[in-house]
Write an enzyme that holds these catalytic residues in place. Structure first.
Site, PDB file in Angstrom:
ATOM      1  N   GLU A  50      -7.435  -5.572  19.746  1.00 42.18           N
ATOM      2  CA  GLU A  50      -8.194  -4.330  19.682  1.00 42.18           C
ATOM      3  C   GLU A  50      -9.417  -4.437  20.581  1.00 42.18           C
ATOM      4  O   GLU A  50     -10.003  -5.514  20.693  1.00 42.18           O
ATOM      5  CB  GLU A  50      -8.641  -4.065  18.233  1.00 42.18           C
ATOM      6  CG  GLU A  50      -7.450  -3.854  17.304  1.00 42.18           C
ATOM      7  CD  GLU A  50      -7.851  -3.587  15.853  1.00 42.18           C
ATOM      8  OE1 GLU A  50      -9.053  -3.493  15.556  1.00 42.18           O
ATOM      9  OE2 GLU A  50      -6.929  -3.482  15.010  1.00 42.18           O
ATOM     10  N   HIS A  77      -8.431   1.834  14.198  1.00 41.26           N
ATOM     11  CA  HIS A  77      -8.926   0.994  13.088  1.00 41.26           C
ATOM     12  C   HIS A  77     -10.002   1.719  12.267  1.00 41.26           C
ATOM     13  O   HIS A  77     -11.102   1.192  12.063  1.00 41.26           O
ATOM     14  CB  HIS A  77      -9.464  -0.345  13.622  1.00 41.26           C
ATOM     15  CG  HIS A  77      -9.428  -1.428  12.577  1.00 41.26           C
ATOM     16  ND1 HIS A  77      -9.184  -2.749  12.871  1.00 41.26           N
ATOM     17  CD2 HIS A  77      -9.607  -1.405  11.228  1.00 41.26           C
ATOM     18  CE1 HIS A  77      -9.217  -3.468  11.767  1.00 41.26           C
ATOM     19  NE2 HIS A  77      -9.475  -2.665  10.758  1.00 41.26           N
TER      20      HIS A  77
HETATM   21  P1  NAI Z   1      -6.065  -7.397  -1.505  1.00 45.95           P
HETATM   22  O1  NAI Z   1      -6.320  -8.843  -1.311  1.00 45.95           O
HETATM   23  O2  NAI Z   1      -6.680  -6.695  -2.650  1.00 45.95           O
HETATM   24  O3  NAI Z   1      -4.464  -7.156  -1.576  1.00 45.95           O
HETATM   25  C1  NAI Z   1      -3.545  -7.811  -0.785  1.00 45.95           C
HETATM   26  C2  NAI Z   1      -2.270  -7.969  -1.593  1.00 45.95           C
HETATM   27  O4  NAI Z   1      -1.242  -8.484  -0.749  1.00 45.95           O
HETATM   28  C3  NAI Z   1      -2.406  -8.946  -2.753  1.00 45.95           C
HETATM   29  O5  NAI Z   1      -1.954  -8.342  -3.946  1.00 45.95           O
HETATM   30  C4  NAI Z   1      -1.517 -10.133  -2.351  1.00 45.95           C
HETATM   31  O6  NAI Z   1      -0.949 -10.796  -3.452  1.00 45.95           O
HETATM   32  C5  NAI Z   1      -0.490  -9.442  -1.500  1.00 45.95           C
HETATM   33  N1  NAI Z   1       0.219 -10.317  -0.581  1.00 45.95           N
HETATM   34  C6  NAI Z   1      -0.236 -11.414   0.078  1.00 45.95           C
HETATM   35  N2  NAI Z   1       0.731 -11.947   0.833  1.00 45.95           N
HETATM   36  C7  NAI Z   1       1.821 -11.177   0.668  1.00 45.95           C
HETATM   37  C8  NAI Z   1       3.153 -11.232   1.185  1.00 45.95           C
HETATM   38  N3  NAI Z   1       3.500 -12.174   2.052  1.00 45.95           N
HETATM   39  N4  NAI Z   1       4.020 -10.290   0.757  1.00 45.95           N
HETATM   40  C9  NAI Z   1       3.662  -9.322  -0.123  1.00 45.95           C
HETATM   41  N5  NAI Z   1       2.405  -9.235  -0.655  1.00 45.95           N
HETATM   42  C10 NAI Z   1       1.516 -10.145  -0.256  1.00 45.95           C
HETATM   43  O7  NAI Z   1      -6.470  -6.700  -0.116  1.00 45.95           O
HETATM   44  P2  NAI Z   1      -6.874  -5.183   0.120  1.00 45.95           P
HETATM   45  O8  NAI Z   1      -8.318  -5.000  -0.103  1.00 45.95           O
HETATM   46  O9  NAI Z   1      -5.916  -4.327  -0.607  1.00 45.95           O
HETATM   47  O10 NAI Z   1      -6.620  -5.091   1.709  1.00 45.95           O
HETATM   48  C11 NAI Z   1      -5.303  -5.134   2.235  1.00 45.95           C
HETATM   49  C12 NAI Z   1      -5.346  -5.203   3.756  1.00 45.95           C
HETATM   50  O11 NAI Z   1      -6.005  -4.052   4.285  1.00 45.95           O
HETATM   51  C13 NAI Z   1      -6.098  -6.404   4.332  1.00 45.95           C
HETATM   52  O12 NAI Z   1      -5.345  -6.946   5.372  1.00 45.95           O
HETATM   53  C14 NAI Z   1      -7.364  -5.807   4.907  1.00 45.95           C
HETATM   54  O13 NAI Z   1      -7.827  -6.553   6.022  1.00 45.95           O
HETATM   55  C15 NAI Z   1      -6.875  -4.441   5.337  1.00 45.95           C
HETATM   56  N6  NAI Z   1      -7.938  -3.432   5.478  1.00 45.95           N
HETATM   57  C16 NAI Z   1      -7.878  -2.574   6.541  1.00 45.95           C
HETATM   58  C17 NAI Z   1      -8.842  -1.600   6.715  1.00 45.95           C
HETATM   59  C18 NAI Z   1      -8.757  -0.646   7.863  1.00 45.95           C
HETATM   60  O14 NAI Z   1      -9.783  -0.108   8.277  1.00 45.95           O
HETATM   61  N7  NAI Z   1      -7.588  -0.383   8.381  1.00 45.95           N
HETATM   62  C19 NAI Z   1      -9.983  -1.487   5.804  1.00 45.95           C
HETATM   63  C20 NAI Z   1      -9.911  -2.387   4.670  1.00 45.95           C
HETATM   64  C21 NAI Z   1      -8.931  -3.337   4.544  1.00 45.95           C
END
Ligand code: NAI
Length: 406
Positions: free
Chosen positions: A264, A287
């Site tokens: 990015e 993003h």
């Molecule tokens: P979180 O940590 O609460 O949830 C992530 C989930 O993915 C967890 O339940 C975990 O057990 C699961 N997980 C991990 N490895 C896995 C796999 N191989 N297969 C299936 N499930 C798996 O994280 P949150 O806060 O929900 O964020 C999720 C993603 O969103 C992160 O990558 C974060 O960087 C991204 N994000 C993007 C934003 C954007 O502006 N586009 C803003 C905020 C977050």
């Protein structure tokens, strides 16, 4: 006792005023700057403050952190903490707090918008009209009611998306590597393949880990229902972009909404190229999943509160680089906070000094990581700064303060 001075906080990069309000309410004197200070001046500036709040552009390097003798804690008013040398901050006894929850809802809402946009081919229709072409059509455009949404990664964001999608009349299935409590009628599936086979829309909400790198490539896309759509607002390397472009060109994947990319641009206005540009029913955003005014305010509150809780009671439960302790304050008790190298015998040395001061230990909580120990100790009567100084002078001590007196 040395005369008390108010704690001083430096907030840079235009952090939302909600943080300032929270810190000021605790009597902390706040200096707020709109921009990140020039690199050459940063170390000297940080040295003057007890708390420092940054966003993603200010780099807190070894040099900056090791020179900051007054520094008690760092607030990263964002999600990522790559800009801070966390290991160095840990070794310096400085906890770092970030805001993992504040933009969850903003991302979840955008996902709902994108599901509808993809179902109605809204991206293409709006481009056509902007270009002066009237292309009214219903073929291939659908309601989302009764369709199946597959959520990969059912954490903070994924589960919120599930709740909202169900309220819109969707069936929701999810796949997570950890057993999760399903919200409402959301239903867990056992494998990613099962989810891909069942879903009309697949949305990814996993963290960046070795297991999630290239998680969705050609063979996974081939397992999706013909015409199903993919959404990725998690991390850029979760989807193999070239293979997604092929699947979109072939028509097997009916559309995609992508917010994150393997590479990015660093800042606004820079050029950007992707193999997905120009493909039909593809929504590309820069993003912005978590980028709302509400999220900025919530980040200010979340990190501001964490810093305030650290200075007022020594709480570190949301720190990303530090042992977690949150011991409620008790009236009439006096608290010492000590960060030390995690080696045998420290507790004995500290307790010896305390017992020589005739104070009785009312509560003592120690949490450790492989490098440091964090001790929160409540005494039944006020101890002198001399006791604090003696504990601080132990060869193992890194940071020691009496609450309210540093
Ligand atoms: P979180 O940590 O609460 O949830 C992530 C989930 O993915 C967890 O339940 C975990 O057990 C699961 N997980 C991990 N490895 C896995 C796999 N191989 N297969 C299936 N499930 C798996 O994280 P949150 O806060 O929900 O964020 C999720 C993603 O969103 C992160 O990558 C974060 O960087 C991204 N994000 C993007 C934003 C954007 O502006 N586009 C803003 C905020 C977050």
């Amino acid at each position: 006792m040395t005369a008390k001075r108010p704690l001083r906080a430096l907030l840079v990069e235009g952090i939302h005023p909600s943080a300032r309000e929270i810190l000021a309410a605790e009597g902390i004197s706040v200096t707020a700057l709109d921009k990140s200070p020039p690199k050459a001046e940063l170390a000297e500036l940080v040295r003057e403050f007890d708390l420092v709040g940054i966003r993603s552009k200010t780099r807190l390097t070894r040099e900056v952190l090791e020179g900051a003798n007054n520094l008690l804690a760092v607030g990263a008013f964002c999600i990522g903490t790559n800009q801070i040398e966390l290991g160095v901050a840990n070794a310096c006894g400085v906890p770092v707090f970030n805001a993992p929850l504040s933009n969850t809802r903003s991302v979840a809402e955008l996902m709902i918008a994108e599901i509808i946009m993809l179902a109605r081919q809204l991206g293409d229709r709006t481009i056509e009209v902007h270009k002066g072409r009237w292309m009214k059509r219903a073929v291939g455009c659908r309601e989302i009611r009764g369709k199946t949404l597959g959520i990969v990664g059912y954490g903070h964001i994924g589960s919120q998306v599930g709740v909202l999608a169900e309220a819109m009349g969707m069936r929701v299935v999810f796949f997570d590597v950890v057993t999760k409590l399903p919200m409402g009628n959301n239903r867990p599936v056992r494998t990613l393949d099962e989810l891909l086979h069942e879903s009309d829309f697949v949305t990814l909400h996993v963290p960046a880990t070795p297991q999630t790198a290239d998680m969705i490539g050609g063979s996974e896309l081939a397992k999706m229902k013909p015409g199903a759509c993919l959404i990725n607002a998690s991390r850029g390397n979760v989807v193999v972009i070239d293979q997604l472009a092929d699947a979109l060109r072939s028509g097997h994947v009916g559309g995609a909404a992508i917010d994150v990319y393997p590479e990015e641009p660093e800042g606004n206005g820079e050029g950007f190229e992707s193999a997905l540009q120009g493909l039909p029913n593809v929504i590309l955003t820069p993003h912005i999943g978590g980028s709302t005014e509400e999220a900025q305010e919530a980040i200010g509150r979340e990190v501001g509160t964490a810093l305030a809780n650290f200075v007022t009671r020594g709480a570190t439960t949301s720190a990303v680089n530090f042992p977690h302790v949150d011991q409620p304050l008790m009236e009439g008790k006096h608290r010492i906070l000590n960060v030390h190298r995690n080696v045998p015998g420290v507790l004995g040395d500290i307790n010896h000094i305390v017992s020589e001061s005739q104070a009785n230990i009312f509560a003592q909580v120690l949490a450790t990581d492989p490098n440091i120990g964090y001790l929160v100790m409540d005494l039944d009567h006020e101890v002198s700064t001399e006791v604090c100084d003696r504990i601080g002078a132990l060869g193992t001590s890194i940071r020691t303060r009496i609450l309210d007196d540093r």
